[in-house]
Design a protein around this motif. Structure first.
Motif, PDB file in Angstrom:
ATOM      1  N   GLU A   1      -8.673  -4.264  11.766  1.00  0.00           N
ATOM      2  CA  GLU A   1      -7.715  -5.374  11.845  1.00  0.00           C
ATOM      3  C   GLU A   1      -6.438  -5.004  12.604  1.00  0.00           C
ATOM      4  OE1 GLU A   1      -7.646  -8.589  10.475  1.00  0.00           O
ATOM      5  OE2 GLU A   1      -9.759  -8.418   9.947  1.00  0.00           O
ATOM      6  N   LEU A   2      -5.996  -3.767  12.479  1.00  0.00           N
ATOM      7  CA  LEU A   2      -4.676  -3.379  12.990  1.00  0.00           C
ATOM      8  C   LEU A   2      -4.690  -2.699  14.352  1.00  0.00           C
ATOM      9  CD1 LEU A   2      -3.208  -1.961   9.676  1.00  0.00           C
ATOM     10  CD2 LEU A   2      -2.772  -4.195  10.691  1.00  0.00           C
ATOM     11  N   ARG A   3      -5.801  -2.124  14.742  1.00  0.00           N
ATOM     12  CA  ARG A   3      -5.850  -1.368  15.998  1.00  0.00           C
ATOM     13  C   ARG A   3      -5.415  -2.247  17.169  1.00  0.00           C
ATOM     14  NH1 ARG A   3      -8.301   3.565  16.632  1.00  0.00           N
ATOM     15  NH2 ARG A   3      -9.237   3.193  14.615  1.00  0.00           N
ATOM     16  N   GLY A   4      -4.469  -1.734  17.955  1.00  0.00           N
ATOM     17  CA  GLY A   4      -3.987  -2.434  19.137  1.00  0.00           C
ATOM     18  C   GLY A   4      -2.894  -3.452  18.873  1.00  0.00           C
ATOM     19  N   LYS A   5      -2.487  -3.611  17.628  1.00  0.00           N
ATOM     20  CA  LYS A   5      -1.431  -4.572  17.296  1.00  0.00           C
ATOM     21  C   LYS A   5      -0.106  -3.853  17.103  1.00  0.00           C
ATOM     22  CE  LYS A   5      -4.503  -7.929  15.323  1.00  0.00           C
ATOM     23  NZ  LYS A   5      -4.974  -8.582  14.138  1.00  0.00           N
ATOM     24  N   ASP A   6       0.970  -4.573  17.326  1.00  0.00           N
ATOM     25  CA  ASP A   6       2.310  -4.053  17.061  1.00  0.00           C
ATOM     26  C   ASP A   6       2.650  -4.306  15.603  1.00  0.00           C
ATOM     27  OD1 ASP A   6       2.714  -3.284  19.720  1.00  0.00           O
ATOM     28  OD2 ASP A   6       3.436  -5.266  20.259  1.00  0.00           O
ATOM     29  N   LEU A   7       3.141  -3.279  14.923  1.00  0.00           N
ATOM     30  CA  LEU A   7       3.522  -3.412  13.521  1.00  0.00           C
ATOM     31  C   LEU A   7       5.039  -3.298  13.399  1.00  0.00           C
ATOM     32  CD1 LEU A   7       0.835  -1.076  11.931  1.00  0.00           C
ATOM     33  CD2 LEU A   7       0.774  -3.557  12.131  1.00  0.00           C
ATOM     34  N   ALA A   8       5.609  -4.124  12.552  1.00  0.00           N
ATOM     35  CA  ALA A   8       7.054  -4.078  12.318  1.00  0.00           C
ATOM     36  C   ALA A   8       7.337  -4.481  10.880  1.00  0.00           C
ATOM     37  CB  ALA A   8       7.778  -5.023  13.268  1.00  0.00           C
ATOM     38  N   CYS A   9       8.460  -4.049  10.374  1.00  0.00           N
ATOM     39  CA  CYS A   9       8.887  -4.451   9.035  1.00  0.00           C
ATOM     40  C   CYS A   9      10.413  -4.350   8.961  1.00  0.00           C
ATOM     41  CB  CYS A   9       8.226  -3.585   7.973  1.00  0.00           C
ATOM     42  SG  CYS A   9       8.911  -1.942   7.907  1.00  0.00           S
ATOM     43  N   THR A  10      10.943  -4.666   7.810  1.00  0.00           N
ATOM     44  CA  THR A  10      12.401  -4.628   7.635  1.00  0.00           C
ATOM     45  C   THR A  10      12.831  -3.541   6.642  1.00  0.00           C
ATOM     46  OG1 THR A  10      12.268  -6.323   5.924  1.00  0.00           O
ATOM     47  CG2 THR A  10      12.638  -7.075   8.183  1.00  0.00           C
TER      48      THR A  10
ATOM     49  N   SER B   1       4.794   1.926   8.257  1.00  0.00           N
ATOM     50  CA  SER B   1       4.470   3.291   8.689  1.00  0.00           C
ATOM     51  C   SER B   1       3.128   3.743   8.128  1.00  0.00           C
ATOM     52  CB  SER B   1       5.558   4.267   8.240  1.00  0.00           C
ATOM     53  OG  SER B   1       6.763   3.992   8.893  1.00  0.00           O
ATOM     54  N   ILE B   2       2.869   3.396   6.886  1.00  0.00           N
ATOM     55  CA  ILE B   2       1.596   3.766   6.265  1.00  0.00           C
ATOM     56  C   ILE B   2       0.442   3.043   6.950  1.00  0.00           C
ATOM     57  CG2 ILE B   2       0.230   3.614   4.149  1.00  0.00           C
ATOM     58  CD1 ILE B   2       2.930   4.128   2.658  1.00  0.00           C
ATOM     59  N   LEU B   3       0.605   1.753   7.215  1.00  0.00           N
ATOM     60  CA  LEU B   3      -0.446   1.013   7.918  1.00  0.00           C
ATOM     61  C   LEU B   3      -0.654   1.563   9.327  1.00  0.00           C
ATOM     62  CD1 LEU B   3       0.363  -2.615   6.761  1.00  0.00           C
ATOM     63  CD2 LEU B   3      -1.615  -1.230   6.119  1.00  0.00           C
ATOM     64  N   LEU B   4       0.417   1.953   9.990  1.00  0.00           N
ATOM     65  CA  LEU B   4       0.296   2.540  11.322  1.00  0.00           C
ATOM     66  C   LEU B   4      -0.492   3.842  11.274  1.00  0.00           C
ATOM     67  CD1 LEU B   4       1.030   2.489  14.324  1.00  0.00           C
ATOM     68  CD2 LEU B   4       3.135   3.680  13.729  1.00  0.00           C
ATOM     69  N   LYS B   5      -0.236   4.665  10.274  1.00  0.00           N
ATOM     70  CA  LYS B   5      -0.965   5.925  10.123  1.00  0.00           C
ATOM     71  C   LYS B   5      -2.448   5.668   9.877  1.00  0.00           C
ATOM     72  CE  LYS B   5       3.017   8.503   8.524  1.00  0.00           C
ATOM     73  NZ  LYS B   5       3.695   9.088   7.379  1.00  0.00           N
ATOM     74  N   ILE B   6      -2.752   4.661   9.075  1.00  0.00           N
ATOM     75  CA  ILE B   6      -4.158   4.320   8.817  1.00  0.00           C
ATOM     76  C   ILE B   6      -4.809   3.821  10.102  1.00  0.00           C
ATOM     77  CG2 ILE B   6      -5.695   2.694   7.639  1.00  0.00           C
ATOM     78  CD1 ILE B   6      -3.711   2.827   5.266  1.00  0.00           C
ATOM     79  N   ALA B   7      -4.139   2.947  10.821  1.00  0.00           N
ATOM     80  CA  ALA B   7      -4.707   2.349  12.036  1.00  0.00           C
ATOM     81  C   ALA B   7      -4.935   3.374  13.135  1.00  0.00           C
ATOM     82  CB  ALA B   7      -3.791   1.233  12.538  1.00  0.00           C
TER      83      ALA B   7
ATOM     84  N   MET C   1       0.854  -1.167   0.000  1.00  0.00           N
ATOM     85  CA  MET C   1       0.000   0.000   0.000  1.00  0.00           C
ATOM     86  C   MET C   1       0.897   1.225   0.000  1.00  0.00           C
ATOM     87  SD  MET C   1      -2.855   1.021   2.824  1.00  0.00           S
ATOM     88  CE  MET C   1      -3.780  -0.422   2.435  1.00  0.00           C
ATOM     89  N   HIS C   2       0.717   2.053  -0.968  1.00  0.00           N
ATOM     90  CA  HIS C   2       1.553   3.245  -1.097  1.00  0.00           C
ATOM     91  C   HIS C   2       0.629   4.429  -1.306  1.00  0.00           C
ATOM     92  CE1 HIS C   2       4.293   6.151  -2.830  1.00  0.00           C
ATOM     93  NE2 HIS C   2       5.274   5.434  -2.356  1.00  0.00           N
ATOM     94  N   LEU C   3       0.813   5.479  -0.547  1.00  0.00           N
ATOM     95  CA  LEU C   3      -0.085   6.620  -0.615  1.00  0.00           C
ATOM     96  C   LEU C   3      -0.013   7.366  -1.938  1.00  0.00           C
ATOM     97  CD1 LEU C   3       0.321   8.034   2.988  1.00  0.00           C
ATOM     98  CD2 LEU C   3      -1.543   6.675   2.066  1.00  0.00           C
ATOM     99  N   GLY C   4       1.044   7.173  -2.705  1.00  0.00           N
ATOM    100  CA  GLY C   4       1.192   7.875  -3.970  1.00  0.00           C
ATOM    101  C   GLY C   4       0.391   7.285  -5.104  1.00  0.00           C
TER     102      GLY C   4
END
Length: 53
Positions: A19-28, A43-49, A1-4
């Motif tokens: 789906e994401l609220r209250g979960k820890d998000l991580a990536c590489t 970061s984008i998913l975190l902003k949405i959540a 998912m890319h905002l551009g």
């Protein structure tokens, strides 16, 4: 998912928040350089959540 790539569908946004609220998000993804926009998918998913976008 890319905002551009266009607007985020409201239904998709609501589903992601549910789906994401209250979960820890991580990536590489590499950290952005100073003053660069953070385009990491995590970061984008975190902003949405957290209703930031």
């Amino acid at each position: 998912m890319h905002l551009g790539f266009g607007p985020i569908n409201d239904r998709l946004r609501a589903a992601a928040r549910s789906e994401l609220r209250g979960k820890d998000l991580a990536c590489t993804c590499a950290h952005p350089a100073p003053y660069e926009q953070d385009l990491c998918h995590g970061s984008i998913l975190l902003k949405i959540a957290t209703d930031m976008i």
